[in-house]
Design a protein around this motif. Structure first.
Motif, PDB file in Angstrom:
ATOM      1  N   PRO A  56      -4.067   4.128  -2.145  1.00  0.00           N
ATOM      2  CA  PRO A  56      -3.733   2.796  -1.617  1.00  0.00           C
ATOM      3  C   PRO A  56      -4.943   1.901  -1.429  1.00  0.00           C
ATOM      4  O   PRO A  56      -4.805   0.676  -1.364  1.00  0.00           O
ATOM      5  CB  PRO A  56      -3.038   3.097  -0.284  1.00  0.00           C
ATOM      6  CG  PRO A  56      -3.447   4.479   0.069  1.00  0.00           C
ATOM      7  CD  PRO A  56      -3.665   5.200  -1.222  1.00  0.00           C
ATOM      8  N   ASP A  57      -6.141   2.482  -1.351  1.00  0.00           N
ATOM      9  CA  ASP A  57      -7.338   1.668  -1.202  1.00  0.00           C
ATOM     10  C   ASP A  57      -7.718   0.952  -2.492  1.00  0.00           C
ATOM     11  O   ASP A  57      -8.616   0.104  -2.493  1.00  0.00           O
ATOM     12  CB  ASP A  57      -8.513   2.523  -0.722  1.00  0.00           C
ATOM     13  CG  ASP A  57      -8.355   2.942   0.734  1.00  0.00           C
ATOM     14  OD1 ASP A  57      -7.594   2.264   1.457  1.00  0.00           O
ATOM     15  OD2 ASP A  57      -8.966   3.940   1.137  1.00  0.00           O
ATOM     16  N   LYS A  66       0.838  -1.200   0.000  1.00  0.00           N
ATOM     17  CA  LYS A  66       0.000   0.000   0.000  1.00  0.00           C
ATOM     18  C   LYS A  66       0.878   1.257   0.000  1.00  0.00           C
ATOM     19  O   LYS A  66       0.533   2.254  -0.643  1.00  0.00           O
ATOM     20  CB  LYS A  66      -0.937  -0.016   1.205  1.00  0.00           C
ATOM     21  CG  LYS A  66      -2.113  -0.987   1.046  1.00  0.00           C
ATOM     22  CD  LYS A  66      -3.054  -0.891   2.231  1.00  0.00           C
ATOM     23  CE  LYS A  66      -4.338  -1.656   1.990  1.00  0.00           C
ATOM     24  NZ  LYS A  66      -5.229  -1.016   0.992  1.00  0.00           N
TER      25      LYS A  66
END
Length: 550
Positions: A353-354, A343
């Protein structure tokens, strides 16, 4: 009426109540929770929406529940609504509303249980990705089953899923593999850090046969021949085994090509340019602590060699450049540390990063005669995908690996999985489907066909329980996709099979002897047809067959 339909009706009714009493309707959640009471005497369904909203809108929850029950009684499909406890609402559906689920299942057929949660979402799902240094072991076999099932569950919710296999054909483990092959071809002992096992000898012999004179080549060329041909042979074997296991991939990405094509170099250059890669002590470090990691990570070592994470960074960038909205990685139990650093790498590249999710799978243990079976790839005693399939079959192997959450270690009892008993979960579910298929054949021989014209005749408690259970399937399938938990589908199927067997024991479906067929027989036959369809749809969602005879 399914639970999802009831949730929509409840939300609309609650909105009306709030508006009529001058309360803030903006506090109403997007989704109203609907649950099956543990005690069926309390009703078909229950909701806590009055408790959930009371304090937010300044109303007594029980009083709010009273207003809601009165409103619900004006709505089509609601037979009764009652206040329970501090503000729960218990609901019974009208027979026609509840039983309409049977007609819906039969009309939707193979699409019943699918949804639109992820319509338009492009998902890259990477799983298995075993090193090409040996057959797929139990951990990889678990991911082969769960990953494929997750792909099916996500696809059922409208996602465009690309199944991808990242082939780790770059690095020290490949060098050890090549040296192990060469040693076997020369009749020498396995190197101390090498790989053993009968498969090494088999591949070495195949390389010798495919490359005449390979053992007479100069040392470097000879080792390269065993590396290239050995990896190719192992990869071909892995793909064939996965295909036989019912798991196929859309894309195979070779780690080595990430380096040869310059993708790793370009990703590193981008990180240097944006300041997220810095030099220290002759090495290049990812500034990963700036993005939640506990320490910065070496990307290029002081000797100029790329660290493992270099390929991972380039690989994620490659996936995003291909236009995927969500990248799901399924990794083994020893990869917990990779979650944060992956991430962090995504964030360092300027991405969200999600958009990257990592699922970590725990270990699998095989048990036979009450004793655990041990495995060791290096020692050549590895328990492989082929071993498991040979012992119990594809369906039992897949189902047993999918039916538990990947967060927990699982014990696979080989004796249980080959038994034809109710304790064998895959047999229990498949037998319910086969039993239903037999009822259909017997009905046809009697000239009796299912009918949805008189579903209101289905008033027995066992019938209602079965109808409500088949109505749960769309919500279960949606939640399985949302939580990335395909095991929920398996557990649901086991519950459905149990509910069906209870119905079968209490409600006679076909006429007996000289008994004349009635509309009730036709309605019960329709309920059986709907149940069979849901079991088939659920099994297909986890990649397990639905046999019509057992």
């Amino acid at each position: 009426m399914t639970p999802a339909d009831l949730a929509v009706l409840l939300r609309a009714a609650t909105s009306t109540v709030l508006t009529d009493h001058g309360l803030d309707s903006s506090a109403l959640p997007e989704a109203v929770v609907v649950e099956r009471p543990r005690n069926p005497e309390h009703g078909d369904y229950a909701t806590n929406i009055a408790l959930q909203l009371g304090k937010k809108v300044g109303a007594n929850p029980r009083e709010l529940a009273g207003w809601l029950t009165a409103e619900l009684l004006t709505r089509d499909g609601i037979a009764s609504a009652e206040i329970a406890g501090p503000g729960f609402v218990n609901i019974r559906l009208a027979a026609d509303a509840q039983n309409a689920v049977v007609a819906d299942v039969l009309a939707d057929a193979g699409t019943y249980g699918t949804g639109t949660l992820y319509d338009g979402l492009r998902v890259n799902l990477e799983f298995v990705s075993a090193n090409p240094t040996g057959p797929i072991h139990l951990g990889g076999t678990r991911w082969a089953a769960v990953g494929d099932a997750l792909g099916r569950v996500l696809s059922a919710q409208g996602a465009a899923v690309t199944r991808e296999y990242y082939f780790n054909d770059h690095g020290a483990q490949i060098d050890r593999f090549a040296r192990s092959l060469l040693a076997a071809a020369l009749g020498e002992p396995t190197p101390d850090d090498g790989y053993a096992g009968a498969y090494i000898g088999d591949i070495a012999a195949s390389v010798v046969a495919a490359v005449p004179g390979v053992l007479a080549l100069p040392e470097a060329e000879r080792l390269e021949a065993f590396r290239a041909h050995g990896v190719d042979l192992m990869f071909t074997s892995i793909k064939a085994n996965l295909h036989e296991f019912g798991t196929d991939f859309d894309v195979y990405t070779h780690e080595n090509k990430m380096f040869e094509s310059g993708q790793v170099e370009r990703a590193i250059s981008e990180l240097k340019a944006n300041g997220n890669l810095y030099e220290n002590d002759g090495a290049w470090w990812l500034r990963s602590t700036a993005f939640g990691d506990d320490k910065d990570r070496v990307v290029i070592k002081s000797d100029g060699e790329a660290a493992y994470i270099a390929g991972d960074i380039a690989y994620f960038k490659d996936k995003r450049d291909r236009g995927f909205d969500l990248c799901i990685y399924m990794l083994g139990a020893d990869h917990h540390g990779y979650v944060v650093r992956l991430k962090a790498a995504a964030a360092a590249l300027g991405d969200d990063p999600d958009r990257l999710e990592v699922l970590i799978g725990q270990m699998v243990n095989l048990v036979r005669d009450g004793q655990p079976l041990r495995m060791s790839k290096r020692a050549g005693t590895v328990i492989t995908l082929d071993d498991l399939v040979e012992a119990v079959g594809v369906d039992a192997a897949r189902y047993s690996l999918i039916r538990s959450s990947v967060d927990v270690n699982i014990d696979i009892d080989l004796d249980l999985l080959v038994s034809q008993s109710n304790e064998n979960p895959v047999y229990y579910v498949q037998y319910a489907h086969a039993r239903l298929a037999a009822i259909g054949r017997n009905a046809a021989s009697l000239g009796l066909s299912m009918s949805t014209d008189h579903l209101e005749l289905l008033t027995e408690a066992a019938e209602g329980d079965l109808i409500r259970t088949i109505g749960d399937f769309p919500a279960v399938a949606t939640l399985a996709a949302e939580l990335r938990e395909p095991h929920r589908v398996c557990r649901y199927l086991e519950s459905l099979a149990s509910t069906y067997h209870k119905f079968y024991d209490r409600c006679r479906v076909l006429p007996q002897g000289d008994e004349e067929p009635t509309e009730l027989h036709a309605a019960r036959l329709a309920l059986c047809g709907a149940t069979q369809q849901v079991i088939a749809n659920g099994l297909a969602m986890v990649g397990v067959s639905a046999p019509e005879r057992m």
